[in-house]
Write an enzyme that holds these catalytic residues in place. Structure first.
Site, PDB file in Angstrom:
ATOM      1  N   ASN A 212     112.982  17.989  44.811  1.00 56.47           N
ATOM      2  CA  ASN A 212     114.142  18.305  43.973  1.00 56.47           C
ATOM      3  C   ASN A 212     115.213  18.903  44.862  1.00 56.47           C
ATOM      4  O   ASN A 212     114.982  19.138  46.052  1.00 56.47           O
ATOM      5  CB  ASN A 212     113.733  19.254  42.844  1.00 56.47           C
ATOM      6  CG  ASN A 212     113.112  20.515  43.402  1.00 56.47           C
ATOM      7  OD1 ASN A 212     113.780  21.323  44.037  1.00 56.47           O
ATOM      8  ND2 ASN A 212     111.806  20.666  43.209  1.00 56.47           N
TER       9      ASN A 212
ATOM     10  N   ASP B 197     106.585  19.214  38.871  1.00 57.65           N
ATOM     11  CA  ASP B 197     105.703  19.186  37.698  1.00 57.65           C
ATOM     12  C   ASP B 197     104.584  18.165  37.865  1.00 57.65           C
ATOM     13  O   ASP B 197     103.603  18.195  37.139  1.00 57.65           O
ATOM     14  CB  ASP B 197     106.515  18.869  36.440  1.00 57.65           C
ATOM     15  CG  ASP B 197     107.413  20.042  36.057  1.00 57.65           C
ATOM     16  OD1 ASP B 197     106.975  21.187  36.256  1.00 57.65           O
ATOM     17  OD2 ASP B 197     108.544  19.810  35.601  1.00 57.65           O
TER      18      ASP B 197
HETATM   19  N1  CTP Z   1     106.984  26.695  37.372  1.00 60.39           N
HETATM   20  C1  CTP Z   1     105.691  26.941  37.785  1.00 60.39           C
HETATM   21  N2  CTP Z   1     104.800  25.913  37.896  1.00 60.39           N
HETATM   22  C2  CTP Z   1     105.153  24.654  37.587  1.00 60.39           C
HETATM   23  C3  CTP Z   1     106.459  24.387  37.144  1.00 60.39           C
HETATM   24  C4  CTP Z   1     107.358  25.422  37.050  1.00 60.39           C
HETATM   25  O1  CTP Z   1     105.363  28.089  38.067  1.00 60.39           O
HETATM   26  N3  CTP Z   1     104.259  23.711  37.716  1.00 60.39           N
HETATM   27  C5  CTP Z   1     107.921  27.808  37.250  1.00 60.39           C
HETATM   28  C6  CTP Z   1     109.214  27.684  38.048  1.00 60.39           C
HETATM   29  O2  CTP Z   1     109.062  28.271  39.333  1.00 60.39           O
HETATM   30  C7  CTP Z   1     110.210  28.479  37.218  1.00 60.39           C
HETATM   31  C8  CTP Z   1     109.703  28.299  35.803  1.00 60.39           C
HETATM   32  O3  CTP Z   1     108.361  27.859  35.906  1.00 60.39           O
HETATM   33  O4  CTP Z   1     110.176  29.871  37.534  1.00 60.39           O
HETATM   34  C9  CTP Z   1     110.486  27.281  35.013  1.00 60.39           C
HETATM   35  O5  CTP Z   1     110.598  26.087  35.743  1.00 60.39           O
HETATM   36  P1  CTP Z   1     111.466  24.865  35.212  1.00 60.39           P
HETATM   37  O6  CTP Z   1     111.480  23.805  36.240  1.00 60.39           O
HETATM   38  O7  CTP Z   1     112.771  25.362  34.657  1.00 60.39           O
HETATM   39  O8  CTP Z   1     110.684  24.401  33.932  1.00 60.39           O
HETATM   40  P2  CTP Z   1     109.283  23.756  33.700  1.00 60.39           P
HETATM   41  O9  CTP Z   1     108.376  24.830  33.237  1.00 60.39           O
HETATM   42  O10 CTP Z   1     108.844  22.937  34.869  1.00 60.39           O
HETATM   43  O11 CTP Z   1     109.586  22.819  32.440  1.00 60.39           O
HETATM   44  P3  CTP Z   1     110.579  21.553  32.341  1.00 60.39           P
HETATM   45  O12 CTP Z   1     110.598  20.887  33.700  1.00 60.39           O
HETATM   46  O13 CTP Z   1     109.941  20.734  31.307  1.00 60.39           O
HETATM   47  O14 CTP Z   1     111.925  22.095  31.910  1.00 60.39           O
END
Ligand code: CTP
Length: 424
Positions: A206, A278
Protein backbone atom coordinates in the site's frame (compact mmCIF):
# COMPACT_ATOMS: atom_id res chain seq x y z
CA UNK A 1 9.11 24.73 15.25
CA UNK A 2 10.24 24.19 18.85
CA UNK A 3 13.33 26.36 18.34
CA UNK A 4 11.43 29.34 16.91
CA UNK A 5 12.45 32.55 18.75
CA UNK A 6 14.72 30.65 21.12
CA UNK A 7 17.98 32.42 21.87
CA UNK A 8 20.87 30.01 21.44
CA UNK A 9 24.45 30.83 22.40
CA UNK A 10 26.49 28.77 19.94
CA UNK A 11 29.96 28.25 21.40
CA UNK A 12 32.47 26.92 18.89
CA UNK A 13 35.67 25.44 20.26
CA UNK A 14 38.81 24.52 18.33
CA UNK A 15 38.68 21.25 16.41
CA UNK A 16 39.04 20.11 12.84
CA UNK A 17 35.21 19.84 13.06
CA UNK A 18 34.80 23.56 13.88
CA UNK A 19 33.67 24.25 10.32
CA UNK A 20 30.66 21.94 10.85
CA UNK A 21 29.29 24.49 13.33
CA UNK A 22 28.57 26.72 10.33
CA UNK A 23 26.04 24.20 8.99
CA UNK A 24 24.55 23.86 12.48
CA UNK A 25 24.23 27.65 12.66
CA UNK A 26 22.38 27.70 9.32
CA UNK A 27 19.92 25.01 10.41
CA UNK A 28 19.28 26.78 13.73
CA UNK A 29 18.45 29.95 11.80
CA UNK A 30 16.17 28.01 9.48
CA UNK A 31 14.36 26.67 12.55
CA UNK A 32 13.72 30.27 13.61
CA UNK A 33 16.22 30.48 16.49
CA UNK A 34 18.21 33.63 17.18
CA UNK A 35 21.87 32.75 17.47
CA UNK A 36 24.79 34.48 19.16
CA UNK A 37 28.23 33.07 18.43
CA UNK A 38 31.21 32.73 20.74
CA UNK A 39 34.28 31.58 18.86
CA UNK A 40 37.15 30.29 21.00
CA UNK A 41 40.63 31.50 20.09
CA UNK A 42 41.59 28.04 18.85
CA UNK A 43 38.34 27.74 16.83
CA UNK A 44 39.17 31.05 15.15
CA UNK A 45 42.30 29.36 13.77
CA UNK A 46 40.01 26.88 11.97
CA UNK A 47 37.19 29.21 10.90
CA UNK A 48 36.84 32.97 10.58
CA UNK A 49 34.37 35.08 12.62
CA UNK A 50 33.54 36.86 9.34
CA UNK A 51 31.53 33.83 8.22
CA UNK A 52 28.92 34.71 10.88
CA UNK A 53 29.46 38.46 10.74
CA UNK A 54 28.64 38.39 7.05
CA UNK A 55 25.23 36.93 8.02
CA UNK A 56 24.83 39.92 10.34
CA UNK A 57 25.41 37.96 13.57
CA UNK A 58 27.04 39.08 16.77
CA UNK A 59 30.29 37.17 17.23
CA UNK A 60 32.23 37.20 20.49
CA UNK A 61 35.80 36.05 20.90
CA UNK A 62 36.41 34.04 24.07
CA UNK A 63 38.60 36.77 25.50
CA UNK A 64 36.85 37.30 28.82
CA UNK A 65 38.37 40.77 29.14
CA UNK A 66 37.18 42.14 25.83
CA UNK A 67 33.70 43.09 27.06
CA UNK A 68 33.44 43.14 30.85
CA UNK A 69 30.51 41.12 32.20
CA UNK A 70 29.56 39.84 28.72
CA UNK A 71 29.22 36.35 30.20
CA UNK A 72 26.57 37.51 32.70
CA UNK A 73 24.50 39.22 30.02
CA UNK A 74 24.85 36.31 27.57
CA UNK A 75 23.90 33.72 30.18
CA UNK A 76 20.96 35.81 31.38
CA UNK A 77 19.38 36.22 27.94
CA UNK A 78 20.07 32.72 26.58
CA UNK A 79 17.46 29.99 26.36
CA UNK A 80 20.18 27.37 25.82
CA UNK A 81 23.91 27.11 25.32
CA UNK A 82 25.22 24.77 22.62
CA UNK A 83 28.91 23.89 22.52
CA UNK A 84 29.65 22.52 19.06
CA UNK A 85 32.13 21.08 18.58
CA UNK A 86 33.02 20.57 22.24
CA UNK A 87 36.65 19.62 22.67
CA UNK A 88 38.16 17.29 25.27
CA UNK A 89 39.70 20.35 26.92
CA UNK A 90 36.47 22.39 27.11
CA UNK A 91 34.29 19.56 28.45
CA UNK A 92 36.81 18.65 31.14
CA UNK A 93 37.29 22.29 32.12
CA UNK A 94 33.55 22.89 32.50
CA UNK A 95 33.14 19.62 34.43
CA UNK A 96 35.82 20.80 36.88
CA UNK A 97 34.34 24.27 37.26
CA UNK A 98 37.14 26.10 35.46
CA UNK A 99 35.96 29.43 34.05
CA UNK A 100 38.88 31.10 32.26
CA UNK A 101 37.32 32.08 28.91
CA UNK A 102 34.08 33.68 27.75
CA UNK A 103 32.66 30.22 26.87
CA UNK A 104 33.43 28.59 30.21
CA UNK A 105 32.43 31.76 32.11
CA UNK A 106 29.08 31.91 30.29
CA UNK A 107 28.38 28.27 31.17
CA UNK A 108 29.35 28.92 34.80
CA UNK A 109 26.87 31.83 34.98
CA UNK A 110 24.02 30.02 33.21
CA UNK A 111 22.18 28.68 36.27
CA UNK A 112 19.64 26.06 35.24
CA UNK A 113 19.68 26.93 31.53
CA UNK A 114 20.32 23.82 29.42
CA UNK A 115 23.78 23.29 28.04
CA UNK A 116 24.14 20.92 25.08
CA UNK A 117 27.56 19.49 24.22
CA UNK A 118 28.49 18.10 20.84
CA UNK A 119 31.78 16.29 21.53
CA UNK A 120 34.05 15.79 18.50
CA UNK A 121 37.58 14.46 18.84
CA UNK A 122 39.82 11.44 18.28
CA UNK A 123 38.16 8.18 19.42
CA UNK A 124 40.81 7.48 22.05
CA UNK A 125 40.35 10.95 23.49
CA UNK A 126 36.58 10.47 23.55
CA UNK A 127 36.82 7.14 25.37
CA UNK A 128 39.46 8.53 27.77
CA UNK A 129 38.37 7.60 31.28
CA UNK A 130 38.80 11.12 32.68
CA UNK A 131 36.46 12.56 30.06
CA UNK A 132 33.93 9.73 30.43
CA UNK A 133 33.96 10.04 34.24
CA UNK A 134 33.41 13.79 34.00
CA UNK A 135 30.55 13.38 31.52
CA UNK A 136 28.87 10.83 33.81
CA UNK A 137 29.17 13.10 36.82
CA UNK A 138 27.70 16.20 35.18
CA UNK A 139 24.05 16.77 36.08
CA UNK A 140 21.78 15.19 33.45
CA UNK A 141 19.17 17.84 34.24
CA UNK A 142 21.39 20.61 32.89
CA UNK A 143 24.13 19.09 30.74
CA UNK A 144 23.08 17.17 27.63
CA UNK A 145 25.44 15.27 25.36
CA UNK A 146 24.87 14.24 21.76
CA UNK A 147 26.90 11.09 21.15
CA UNK A 148 29.50 11.52 18.45
CA UNK A 149 29.14 9.48 15.28
CA UNK A 150 31.42 6.54 14.47
CA UNK A 151 33.55 6.25 11.37
CA UNK A 152 36.81 7.46 9.90
CA UNK A 153 38.12 10.37 11.92
CA UNK A 154 40.13 13.34 10.65
CA UNK A 155 43.35 11.77 11.97
CA UNK A 156 42.73 8.63 9.87
CA UNK A 157 41.73 6.46 12.86
CA UNK A 158 38.36 4.71 12.94
CA UNK A 159 36.17 5.11 16.01
CA UNK A 160 33.58 7.14 17.86
CA UNK A 161 34.36 10.85 17.79
CA UNK A 162 32.97 12.33 14.58
CA UNK A 163 30.74 15.40 14.67
CA UNK A 164 27.21 13.91 14.60
CA UNK A 165 24.51 14.53 12.03
CA UNK A 166 22.95 17.99 12.39
CA UNK A 167 19.52 16.30 12.69
CA UNK A 168 20.73 14.49 15.85
CA UNK A 169 21.80 17.82 17.36
CA UNK A 170 18.51 19.52 16.51
CA UNK A 171 16.63 16.52 17.97
CA UNK A 172 18.53 16.82 21.28
CA UNK A 173 18.10 20.57 21.40
CA UNK A 174 14.37 20.31 20.77
CA UNK A 175 14.16 17.61 23.45
CA UNK A 176 15.61 19.94 26.10
CA UNK A 177 12.78 22.40 25.46
CA UNK A 178 10.10 19.73 25.75
CA UNK A 179 8.50 18.82 29.02
CA UNK A 180 9.36 15.30 29.97
CA UNK A 181 5.74 14.23 30.28
CA UNK A 182 6.35 10.74 28.81
CA UNK A 183 9.54 10.14 30.78
CA UNK A 184 10.23 6.46 31.23
CA UNK A 185 6.97 5.41 29.50
CA UNK A 186 7.47 2.41 27.24
CA UNK A 187 5.77 2.92 23.89
CA UNK A 188 5.61 0.58 20.94
CA UNK A 189 4.87 2.25 17.60
CA UNK A 190 4.44 0.74 14.15
CA UNK A 191 4.85 2.66 10.90
CA UNK A 192 4.90 2.13 7.14
CA UNK A 193 3.14 -0.43 5.01
CA UNK A 194 3.60 -4.19 4.92
CA UNK A 195 4.59 -6.01 1.72
CA UNK A 196 3.32 -9.40 0.74
CA UNK A 197 5.74 -10.93 -1.72
CA UNK A 198 4.44 -12.87 -4.72
CA UNK A 199 7.94 -13.87 -5.82
CA UNK A 200 11.42 -12.48 -4.98
CA UNK A 201 10.82 -9.27 -6.92
CA UNK A 202 7.10 -8.56 -6.83
CA UNK A 203 4.84 -7.71 -3.95
CA UNK A 204 1.41 -6.40 -2.95
CA UNK A 205 1.57 -3.39 -0.69
CA UNK A 206 0.00 0.00 0.00
CA UNK A 207 1.07 3.61 -0.32
CA UNK A 208 1.81 4.30 3.35
CA UNK A 209 5.04 6.36 3.71
CA UNK A 210 5.42 5.79 7.45
CA UNK A 211 5.67 9.55 8.09
CA UNK A 212 2.89 9.66 10.72
CA UNK A 213 4.27 6.73 12.75
CA UNK A 214 7.82 8.06 12.56
CA UNK A 215 6.66 11.54 13.64
CA UNK A 216 4.93 10.03 16.67
CA UNK A 217 8.02 7.94 17.51
CA UNK A 218 10.35 10.96 17.33
CA UNK A 219 8.00 13.17 19.35
CA UNK A 220 7.52 10.51 22.02
CA UNK A 221 11.30 10.06 22.30
CA UNK A 222 11.73 13.83 22.61
CA UNK A 223 9.26 13.79 25.49
CA UNK A 224 11.31 11.18 27.31
CA UNK A 225 9.54 7.93 26.35
CA UNK A 226 11.44 4.69 25.72
CA UNK A 227 10.31 4.11 22.18
CA UNK A 228 10.42 0.96 20.08
CA UNK A 229 9.55 1.56 16.44
CA UNK A 230 8.69 -1.30 14.12
CA UNK A 231 9.16 0.20 10.69
CA UNK A 232 7.79 -1.57 7.62
CA UNK A 233 9.41 -0.70 4.30
CA UNK A 234 10.18 2.93 5.11
CA UNK A 235 12.53 4.98 2.96
CA UNK A 236 15.09 5.84 5.64
CA UNK A 237 16.95 8.21 3.32
CA UNK A 238 13.93 10.56 3.47
CA UNK A 239 12.87 10.19 7.09
CA UNK A 240 14.88 11.07 10.17
CA UNK A 241 14.58 8.58 13.02
CA UNK A 242 16.27 9.48 16.30
CA UNK A 243 19.07 7.17 17.41
CA UNK A 244 17.37 7.10 20.82
CA UNK A 245 14.63 4.93 19.32
CA UNK A 246 14.96 1.15 19.25
CA UNK A 247 14.39 0.52 15.56
CA UNK A 248 13.17 -2.83 14.23
CA UNK A 249 12.74 -3.21 10.47
CA UNK A 250 10.13 -5.60 9.14
CA UNK A 251 8.56 -6.28 5.76
CA UNK A 252 5.55 -8.57 5.70
CA UNK A 253 2.39 -9.00 7.77
CA UNK A 254 3.84 -12.19 9.29
CA UNK A 255 7.14 -10.46 10.28
CA UNK A 256 5.23 -7.51 11.74
CA UNK A 257 2.84 -9.68 13.71
CA UNK A 258 5.64 -11.80 15.22
CA UNK A 259 7.60 -8.72 16.15
CA UNK A 260 4.64 -6.95 17.78
CA UNK A 261 3.73 -10.06 19.75
CA UNK A 262 7.29 -10.18 21.07
CA UNK A 263 7.54 -6.48 21.93
CA UNK A 264 4.03 -5.67 23.16
CA UNK A 265 4.25 -7.29 26.64
CA UNK A 266 7.16 -4.94 27.49
CA UNK A 267 5.21 -1.82 26.59
CA UNK A 268 2.49 0.24 28.26
CA UNK A 269 1.16 1.68 25.03
CA UNK A 270 0.85 0.48 21.43
CA UNK A 271 0.34 3.00 18.66
CA UNK A 272 -0.45 1.10 15.49
CA UNK A 273 0.13 3.53 12.63
CA UNK A 274 1.31 0.87 10.16
CA UNK A 275 -0.91 0.06 7.20
CA UNK A 276 -1.22 -3.71 7.43
CA UNK A 277 -2.08 -5.90 4.45
CA UNK A 278 -5.44 -7.54 4.99
CA UNK A 279 -4.37 -10.46 2.80
CA UNK A 280 -1.15 -12.39 2.22
CA UNK A 281 -0.12 -14.38 -0.82
CA UNK A 282 -0.93 -18.02 -0.17
CA UNK A 283 2.24 -19.39 -1.69
CA UNK A 284 5.20 -17.18 -2.46
CA UNK A 285 7.17 -18.44 -5.43
CA UNK A 286 10.84 -19.02 -4.60
CA UNK A 287 11.79 -18.14 -8.17
CA UNK A 288 10.78 -15.17 -10.27
CA UNK A 289 7.53 -16.04 -12.01
CA UNK A 290 7.86 -16.04 -15.81
CA UNK A 291 4.92 -14.79 -17.78
CA UNK A 292 5.16 -17.81 -20.07
CA UNK A 293 4.54 -20.05 -17.03
CA UNK A 294 1.36 -18.14 -16.14
CA UNK A 295 -0.18 -18.00 -19.57
CA UNK A 296 1.46 -20.66 -21.69
CA UNK A 297 -1.39 -20.52 -24.18
CA UNK A 298 -1.41 -16.74 -24.40
CA UNK A 299 -4.28 -16.32 -21.86
CA UNK A 300 -4.26 -12.74 -20.63
CA UNK A 301 -5.23 -13.17 -16.97
CA UNK A 302 -3.43 -14.46 -13.92
CA UNK A 303 -4.98 -15.62 -10.66
CA UNK A 304 -3.36 -15.00 -7.33
CA UNK A 305 -4.40 -16.97 -4.27
CA UNK A 306 -4.64 -14.79 -1.20
CA UNK A 307 -5.33 -15.70 2.42
CA UNK A 308 -6.91 -13.38 4.97
CA UNK A 309 -4.58 -11.98 7.61
CA UNK A 310 -5.51 -11.90 11.25
CA UNK A 311 -6.23 -8.47 12.71
CA UNK A 312 -3.20 -7.75 14.88
CA UNK A 313 -4.80 -4.91 16.82
CA UNK A 314 -7.87 -6.96 17.64
CA UNK A 315 -5.70 -9.83 18.83
CA UNK A 316 -3.59 -7.59 21.06
CA UNK A 317 -6.41 -5.46 22.44
CA UNK A 318 -8.29 -8.61 23.46
CA UNK A 319 -5.27 -10.02 25.28
CA UNK A 320 -3.76 -6.87 26.74
CA UNK A 321 -2.79 -6.58 30.38
CA UNK A 322 -4.49 -4.16 32.78
CA UNK A 323 -3.16 -0.68 32.20
CA UNK A 324 -1.93 -1.33 28.67
CA UNK A 325 -3.35 1.10 26.10
CA UNK A 326 -4.01 0.28 22.46
CA UNK A 327 -4.23 3.10 19.93
CA UNK A 328 -5.18 2.34 16.33
CA UNK A 329 -5.40 4.30 13.11
CA UNK A 330 -8.07 4.03 10.46
CA UNK A 331 -7.81 4.93 6.81
CA UNK A 332 -11.20 5.68 5.30
CA UNK A 333 -12.63 7.30 2.19
CA UNK A 334 -16.30 7.51 3.21
CA UNK A 335 -18.47 7.46 6.36
CA UNK A 336 -15.26 8.06 8.18
CA UNK A 337 -16.56 8.61 11.71
CA UNK A 338 -19.06 5.75 11.58
CA UNK A 339 -16.41 3.38 10.20
CA UNK A 340 -13.88 4.47 12.82
CA UNK A 341 -16.44 4.04 15.59
CA UNK A 342 -17.08 0.51 14.34
CA UNK A 343 -13.36 -0.29 14.29
CA UNK A 344 -12.85 1.17 17.78
CA UNK A 345 -15.59 -1.05 19.12
CA UNK A 346 -14.92 -4.23 17.16
CA UNK A 347 -11.21 -4.14 17.85
CA UNK A 348 -11.73 -3.09 21.54
CA UNK A 349 -9.38 -0.13 21.16
CA UNK A 350 -8.82 2.67 23.64
CA UNK A 351 -8.25 5.26 20.90
CA UNK A 352 -8.52 5.45 17.15
CA UNK A 353 -7.39 8.26 14.86
CA UNK A 354 -9.23 8.27 11.58
CA UNK A 355 -8.36 10.14 8.45
CA UNK A 356 -10.02 10.62 5.14
CA UNK A 357 -7.31 9.32 2.83
CA UNK A 358 -8.98 10.80 -0.21
CA UNK A 359 -7.71 14.20 1.06
CA UNK A 360 -4.13 13.79 -0.19
CA UNK A 361 -2.80 12.52 3.13
CA UNK A 362 -0.87 9.40 2.14
CA UNK A 363 2.79 10.35 1.68
CA UNK A 364 2.08 13.99 2.58
CA UNK A 365 3.83 15.86 5.40
CA UNK A 366 0.40 16.90 6.66
CA UNK A 367 -2.53 15.11 8.17
CA UNK A 368 -6.00 15.81 9.51
CA UNK A 369 -8.77 13.75 10.99
CA UNK A 370 -10.67 12.79 14.12
CA UNK A 371 -9.59 11.18 17.34
CA UNK A 372 -12.15 8.88 18.89
CA UNK A 373 -11.58 7.78 22.43
CA UNK A 374 -13.36 6.10 25.26
CA UNK A 375 -14.33 8.46 28.02
CA UNK A 376 -12.44 8.57 31.28
CA UNK A 377 -15.25 6.71 33.00
CA UNK A 378 -14.64 3.62 30.95
CA UNK A 379 -10.85 3.98 30.98
CA UNK A 380 -10.88 4.28 34.76
CA UNK A 381 -12.98 1.16 35.00
CA UNK A 382 -10.59 -0.61 32.66
CA UNK A 383 -7.49 0.32 34.62
CA UNK A 384 -8.88 -0.29 38.10
CA UNK A 385 -10.42 -3.66 37.41
CA UNK A 386 -9.47 -6.60 35.28
CA UNK A 387 -11.28 -6.71 31.95
CA UNK A 388 -13.47 -9.61 33.04
CA UNK A 389 -14.48 -7.65 36.12
CA UNK A 390 -15.68 -4.63 34.22
CA UNK A 391 -19.32 -4.54 35.02
CA UNK A 392 -22.23 -4.26 32.67
CA UNK A 393 -22.73 -0.63 33.53
CA UNK A 394 -19.23 0.28 32.35
CA UNK A 395 -19.77 -1.59 29.12
CA UNK A 396 -23.00 0.32 28.59
CA UNK A 397 -21.09 3.55 29.20
CA UNK A 398 -18.60 2.44 26.62
CA UNK A 399 -21.33 1.86 24.11
CA UNK A 400 -22.68 5.36 24.62
CA UNK A 401 -19.74 7.49 25.59
CA UNK A 402 -17.19 8.21 22.97
CA UNK A 403 -15.33 11.47 22.73
CA UNK A 404 -14.67 12.72 19.22
CA UNK A 405 -12.12 15.44 18.63
CA UNK A 406 -11.40 17.07 15.29
CA UNK A 407 -7.83 17.88 14.24
CA UNK A 408 -7.51 20.41 11.42
CA UNK A 409 -4.89 19.89 8.72
CA UNK A 410 -1.41 20.38 10.13
CA UNK A 411 2.13 19.10 9.91
CA UNK A 412 2.43 15.44 11.00
CA UNK A 413 4.99 16.40 13.68
CA UNK A 414 2.57 18.91 15.21
CA UNK A 415 -0.23 16.37 15.06
CA UNK A 416 2.01 13.75 16.70
CA UNK A 417 2.61 16.14 19.59
CA UNK A 418 -1.12 16.79 20.04
CA UNK A 419 -2.03 13.10 19.89
CA UNK A 420 0.64 12.27 22.47
CA UNK A 421 -0.72 15.04 24.70
CA UNK A 422 -4.04 13.15 24.71
CA UNK A 423 -2.20 10.10 26.08
CA UNK A 424 0.08 11.82 28.59
N1 CTP B 1 -4.71 -3.52 11.43
C1 CTP B 1 -4.17 -4.62 12.06
N2 CTP B 1 -4.15 -5.84 11.44
C2 CTP B 1 -4.67 -5.99 10.21
C3 CTP B 1 -5.24 -4.88 9.56
C4 CTP B 1 -5.24 -3.66 10.18
O1 CTP B 1 -3.69 -4.49 13.19
N3 CTP B 1 -4.63 -7.17 9.66
C5 CTP B 1 -4.72 -2.24 12.12
C6 CTP B 1 -4.05 -1.08 11.39
O2 CTP B 1 -2.68 -0.99 11.77
C7 CTP B 1 -4.82 0.14 11.89
C8 CTP B 1 -6.20 -0.41 12.15
O3 CTP B 1 -6.07 -1.82 12.23
O4 CTP B 1 -4.29 0.63 13.12
C9 CTP B 1 -7.19 -0.08 11.07
O5 CTP B 1 -6.67 -0.42 9.81
P1 CTP B 1 -7.44 -0.08 8.46
O6 CTP B 1 -6.59 -0.46 7.32
O7 CTP B 1 -8.00 1.31 8.53
O8 CTP B 1 -8.71 -0.99 8.55
P2 CTP B 1 -8.94 -2.54 8.51
O9 CTP B 1 -9.17 -2.98 9.91
O10 CTP B 1 -7.88 -3.24 7.73
O11 CTP B 1 -10.35 -2.62 7.76
P3 CTP B 1 -10.71 -2.18 6.25
O12 CTP B 1 -9.47 -2.40 5.41
O13 CTP B 1 -11.81 -3.09 5.91
O14 CTP B 1 -11.15 -0.74 6.32
Amino acid sequence: MVLKNKKIILCITGSIASYKAVELYRVLKKEGASVVIILSSSASKFISPYIFKSFGEEVYSDDAFEIPLAHIELAKTADAIVIAPATYNTINKIACGIADSLITLTVSASGDKPCVFIPAMNGKMYSNEILQKNIKEMSPEKYFFVSPASGELACGDFGEGKFPEIADIIFELESVFKNNRLKGRKILITAGGTREYIDPVRFISNASSGKMGVAIANEAAKEGANVTLIACNIDFSCLYISKKIKLIRKQSFRDLKDSILEEFPENALLIMAAAVSDFSVKEKSALKIKKEDISPNGAADMRLNLIKNEDILKLLAKNKQDGQIVFGFAAETDNIIENAQKKLKEKSLDYIFVNDVSKNIIGSDENEGYLLKKTSEFSAAATNKSRSEINKKAIENYEQSLEIKKFERMNKTELAELLLAELA
